[in-house]
Design an enzyme around this catalytic site. Structure first.
Site, PDB file in Angstrom:
ATOM      1  CG  LEU A   1       8.058  -9.473   3.557  1.00  0.00           C
ATOM      2  CD1 LEU A   1       8.632 -10.879   3.424  1.00  0.00           C
ATOM      3  CD2 LEU A   1       6.643  -9.446   2.974  1.00  0.00           C
TER       4      LEU A   1
ATOM      5  N   GLY B   1       1.765   4.519   5.563  1.00  0.00           N
ATOM      6  CA  GLY B   1       1.233   5.881   5.439  1.00  0.00           C
ATOM      7  C   GLY B   1       2.254   6.717   4.693  1.00  0.00           C
TER       8      GLY B   1
ATOM      9  CB  CYS C   1       5.721   7.994  -1.193  1.00  0.00           C
ATOM     10  SG  CYS C   1       6.797   9.413  -0.967  1.00  0.00           S
TER      11      CYS C   1
ATOM     12  CE  LYS D   1      10.341   6.809   6.639  1.00  0.00           C
ATOM     13  NZ  LYS D   1      11.065   6.240   5.510  1.00  0.00           N
TER      14      LYS D   1
HETATM   15  C1  UGA Z   1       8.967   5.442   0.009  1.00  0.00           C
HETATM   16  C2  UGA Z   1       9.920   4.479  -0.701  1.00  0.00           C
HETATM   17  O1  UGA Z   1      10.459   3.531   0.234  1.00  0.00           O
HETATM   18  C3  UGA Z   1      11.053   5.247  -1.376  1.00  0.00           C
HETATM   19  O2  UGA Z   1      11.892   4.346  -2.112  1.00  0.00           O
HETATM   20  C4  UGA Z   1      10.451   6.281  -2.349  1.00  0.00           C
HETATM   21  O3  UGA Z   1      11.437   7.033  -3.016  1.00  0.00           O
HETATM   22  C5  UGA Z   1       9.558   7.224  -1.527  1.00  0.00           C
HETATM   23  O4  UGA Z   1       8.509   6.440  -0.924  1.00  0.00           O
HETATM   24  C6  UGA Z   1       8.985   8.259  -2.465  1.00  0.00           C
HETATM   25  O5  UGA Z   1       8.258   7.897  -3.392  1.00  0.00           O
HETATM   26  O6  UGA Z   1       9.341   9.436  -2.362  1.00  0.00           O
HETATM   27  P1  UGA Z   1       8.907   6.656   2.406  1.00  0.00           P
HETATM   28  O7  UGA Z   1       7.530   7.123   2.035  1.00  0.00           O
HETATM   29  O8  UGA Z   1       9.878   7.628   2.981  1.00  0.00           O
HETATM   30  O9  UGA Z   1       9.651   6.045   1.101  1.00  0.00           O
HETATM   31  O10 UGA Z   1       8.711   5.517   3.481  1.00  0.00           O
HETATM   32  P2  UGA Z   1       8.971   3.944   3.636  1.00  0.00           P
HETATM   33  O11 UGA Z   1      10.129   3.714   4.501  1.00  0.00           O
HETATM   34  O12 UGA Z   1       8.939   3.245   2.332  1.00  0.00           O
HETATM   35  O13 UGA Z   1       7.670   3.531   4.508  1.00  0.00           O
HETATM   36  C7  UGA Z   1       6.338   3.754   4.033  1.00  0.00           C
HETATM   37  C8  UGA Z   1       5.316   3.262   5.021  1.00  0.00           C
HETATM   38  O14 UGA Z   1       5.292   1.825   5.063  1.00  0.00           O
HETATM   39  C9  UGA Z   1       5.566   3.696   6.473  1.00  0.00           C
HETATM   40  O15 UGA Z   1       4.328   4.048   7.057  1.00  0.00           O
HETATM   41  C10 UGA Z   1       6.141   2.456   7.132  1.00  0.00           C
HETATM   42  O16 UGA Z   1       5.894   2.413   8.524  1.00  0.00           O
HETATM   43  C11 UGA Z   1       5.367   1.368   6.412  1.00  0.00           C
HETATM   44  N1  UGA Z   1       6.042   0.045   6.396  1.00  0.00           N
HETATM   45  C12 UGA Z   1       7.274  -0.100   5.809  1.00  0.00           C
HETATM   46  C13 UGA Z   1       5.404  -1.062   6.945  1.00  0.00           C
HETATM   47  O17 UGA Z   1       4.272  -0.970   7.476  1.00  0.00           O
HETATM   48  N2  UGA Z   1       6.017  -2.287   6.902  1.00  0.00           N
HETATM   49  C14 UGA Z   1       7.243  -2.467   6.320  1.00  0.00           C
HETATM   50  O18 UGA Z   1       7.746  -3.611   6.298  1.00  0.00           O
HETATM   51  C15 UGA Z   1       7.883  -1.340   5.774  1.00  0.00           C
END
Ligand code: UGA
Length: 435
Positions: free
Chosen positions: A248, A255, A258, A318
Site C-alpha cells: 500500500l 514495474g 512480473c 525497485k
Molecule cells: C513480484 C512478487 O512480489 C513476487 O511474489 C513474485 O514471485 C514475482 O513478482 C514474480 O512473479 O516473479 P518483484 O517483481 O520482484 O516480485 O517485485 P515487488 O517487490 O513485488 O515490486 C513490484 C513493483 O511494485 C516495484 O516496482 C515496486 O516498486 C512496486 N511497489 C511495491 C509499489 O509501488 N508499492 C508497493 O507498496 C509495493
C-alpha cells in the site's frame, strides 16, 4: 537424484543455488553462452544479497552448461524456469517454454518429472501433458509456481510464505511431497491442488498485489485533490488485518518483469475465456497514469525544463536490484529528455543495464556518487526505493544542492522530516521551503 534446471534467470538461478546449498547435484542449463560462461567462471549474473558468496560456496554441486543433451540425459527431475514475456497484444509469449519442451522431449533417456516454475497461462500443464503423450517415457508434469521477490529471492525460497503444487494424480501428490522434502522447507502451508488452480494462484496473487498498488495510487490522486495524506490513509487502512499494510505504498506505480506482464496476462486469459475483468484493466490504466501524474507535478512547478539540470536517483524498477525491465524510470527519463533537460543519473546497481537503453545520450551523465549527481542540479527526482536513498536526510540535500527541490516518486521520507527543503511527493501535501 539428477536434477536439471532449465533457464538461468532469477528463478532458475536462485532455485539452482538453493538446491545446491541443500547438497543436491544440479545440471544448470541455459542457451545463453555468455551467461553460462560467466557462471562457470564463478561470477553471479544477478544481484541478490550474499548471492556471490553462496555461488562460490556451492558451485561444486552445480554444472553450468549450454549442452542440453548432457544436461537432460539421465535427468530424473527437470525444473522449467524459462521466461514467459509479454506479447505485443498483452498475451503471454510462451515460445521459450515450448522450445524448452521440445528440447526435453528429444533429449530425455528415462522417465522424468517436469516441474513448471515459469509463470504460464492457465491450461499449460494440460497442454504439456498432451505434448508428452507419445513420449516413450513416463513424464509427470507438476505445476510449482514461484513467489520469489527480486532483491530477497534467496530469502523467499528459504522462508517461503507457502508452497503451491498443481498435480494431475496420486503420483503427482507423491512428487509434490518429495519436492517439499527436497527443498527442506518446514512449517509452512503446503497446498496441493489441480494444475489449473495452481496456475491461477500465481496470476491471481501477483495481480492482486498490483491491484492494491493501483488502488492506493488512485486514492493518492484523490488525497492530492482533497488535501489528504495517503501515508496516513494507508497506515489507517493497514491496521485492519483483513486489509493488511503491505503493498500500500503510493508512488509512481509498479514495474519489473512480473506485475506488468501478469496483470496483462490475467486480463488476456480472462478475455480469452469471455470473462470481463475490468478490475485488471483499471489496475493497468491507473499504473500507467501514475507516470504522467508525477511528471505533471514537475511541469506545474517548472514551466520549462529547457537546459535545466535534473538529478535522477534510481532507475531500476525497485531498490536493491539491477533490473530495469519495465522500470517506470524509462518513460520518465524519456519525457524529461524530450523537454530538453540535462539528466544526471545515479543508480550504482542498475546503471550498466540502463545505459544501453539510451545509447549514451549526450544529455545524460552518470556521476559516480550521489553528491556529484546533486551538485549542479536544479532539482532532484527520486524514482526507486533504494535503501541508500531512504537514508538521506533533508540536511543532506541542503548541503549538496544549490537549491534543495525534491520530487519524490516513492514517498521515501516523512513529511515532518522535510521541513527545510522544497518537497513534492505523491498523495501528500507539498512542502515549500519558505513556510
Ligand atoms: C513480484 C512478487 O512480489 C513476487 O511474489 C513474485 O514471485 C514475482 O513478482 C514474480 O512473479 O516473479 P518483484 O517483481 O520482484 O516480485 O517485485 P515487488 O517487490 O513485488 O515490486 C513490484 C513493483 O511494485 C516495484 O516496482 C515496486 O516498486 C512496486 N511497489 C511495491 C509499489 O509501488 N508499492 C508497493 O507498496 C509495493
Amino acid at each position: 537424484m539428477n536434477i536439471t534446471i532449465i533457464g538461468l534467470g532469477y528463478v532458475g538461478l536462485v532455485n539452482t543455488l538453493f538446491l545446491a546449498s541443500k547438497g543436491h547435484n544440479i545440471f544448470a542449463l541455459d542457451i545463453n553462452k555468455n551467461k553460462v560462461a560467466t557462471l562457470k567462471a564463478g561470477k553471479t549474473t544477478i544481484i541478490e544479497p550474499h548471492f556471490q558468496e553462496l555461488l562460490t560456496e556451492y558451485s561444486n554441486n552445480i554444472r553450468f552448461t549450454t549442452n542440453h543433451k548432457d544436461a537432460l540425459r539421465n535427468a530424473n527431475m527437470i525444473f522449467i524456469c524459462v521466461d514467459t514475456p509479454q506479447g505485443n497484444d498483452g498475451s503471454v509469449n510462451t515460445t521459450n517454454f515450448y522450445n524448452c519442451l521440445a528440447t526435453i522431449k528429444e533429449s530425455i533417456t528415462n522417465d522424468v518429472s517436469i516441474i513448471i516454475r515459469s509463470t504460464v497461462p492457465v491450461g499449460t500443464n494440460k497442454l504439456t501433458c498432451d505434448y508428452f503423450l507419445d513420449s516413450p517415457y513416463k513424464v509427470d508434469i507438476i505445476s510449482f509456481p514461484e513467489f520469489l521477490s527480486q532483491g530477497k529471492a534467496f530469502e523467499d525460497l528459504t522462508n517461503p510464505m507457502r508452497l503451491v503444487f498443481g498435480v494431475n494424480d496420486q503420483k503427482g501428490v507423491q512428487i509434490a511431497k518429495s519436492l517439499t522434502t527436497l527443498f527442506d522447507i518446514k512449517k509452512i502451508p503446503v497446498m496441493i491442488t489441480t494444475p489449473i488452480n495452481a496456475e491461477l494462484i500465481k496470476y491471481a496473487s501477483n495481480s492482486f498485489l498490483a491491484m492494491k498498488i493501483s488502488y492506493i495510487n488512485n486514492l493518492a490522486q484523490l488525497c492530492d485533490a482533497v488535501g489528504g495524506d495517503i501515508d496516513k490513509v494507508s497506515t489507517g487502512m493497514g491496521l485492519d488485518p483483513r486489509i493488511g499494510s503491505s503493498f500500500l505504498n503510493a508512488g509512481i506505480g509498479y514495474g519489473g518483469s512480473c506485475f506488468p506482464k501478469d496483470t496483462n496476462g490475467l486480463y488476456w486469459i480472462a478475455n480469452n475465456n469471455s470473462i470481463k475483468m475490468d478490475l485488471m484493466l483499471s489496475t493497468i490504466e491507473v499504473n500507467n497514469s501514475q507516470i504522467q501524474y508525477f511528471l505533471n507535478k514537475i511541469y506545474r512547478r517548472f514551466r520549462s525544463l529547457n537546459n535545466l539540470n535534473i538529478a535522477i536517483l534510481g532507475v531500476s524498477f525497485k531498490g536493491g536490484t539491477e533490473d530495469v525491465r519495465n522500470s517506470q524510470a524509462i518513460p520518465i527519463v524519456k519525457a524529461l529528455l524530450e523537454k530538453n533537460a540535462n539528466l544526471f543519473i545515479y543508480d550504482p546497481l542498475a546503471v550498466d543495464n540502463f545505459i544501453p537503453l539510451f545509447s549514451r545520450h549526450i544529455h545524460i551523465d552518470y556521476p559516480a556518487s550521489i553528491e556529484d549527481t546533486l551538485k549542479n542540479a536544479d532539482f532532484v527526482v527520486i524514482l526507486n526505493d533504494s535503501n541508500e536513498f531512504k537514508q538521506l536526510t533533508a540536511q543532506f540535500y541542503i548541503d549538496h544542492m544549490k537549491n534543495p527541490i525534491i520530487f519524490d516518486g516513492r514517498n521515501l521520507y516523512r513529511l515532518e522530516d522535510m521541513k527545510n527543503v522544497e518537497y513534492h511527493s505523491i498523495g501528500r501535501p507539498s512542502i515549500s521551503k519558505r513556510k
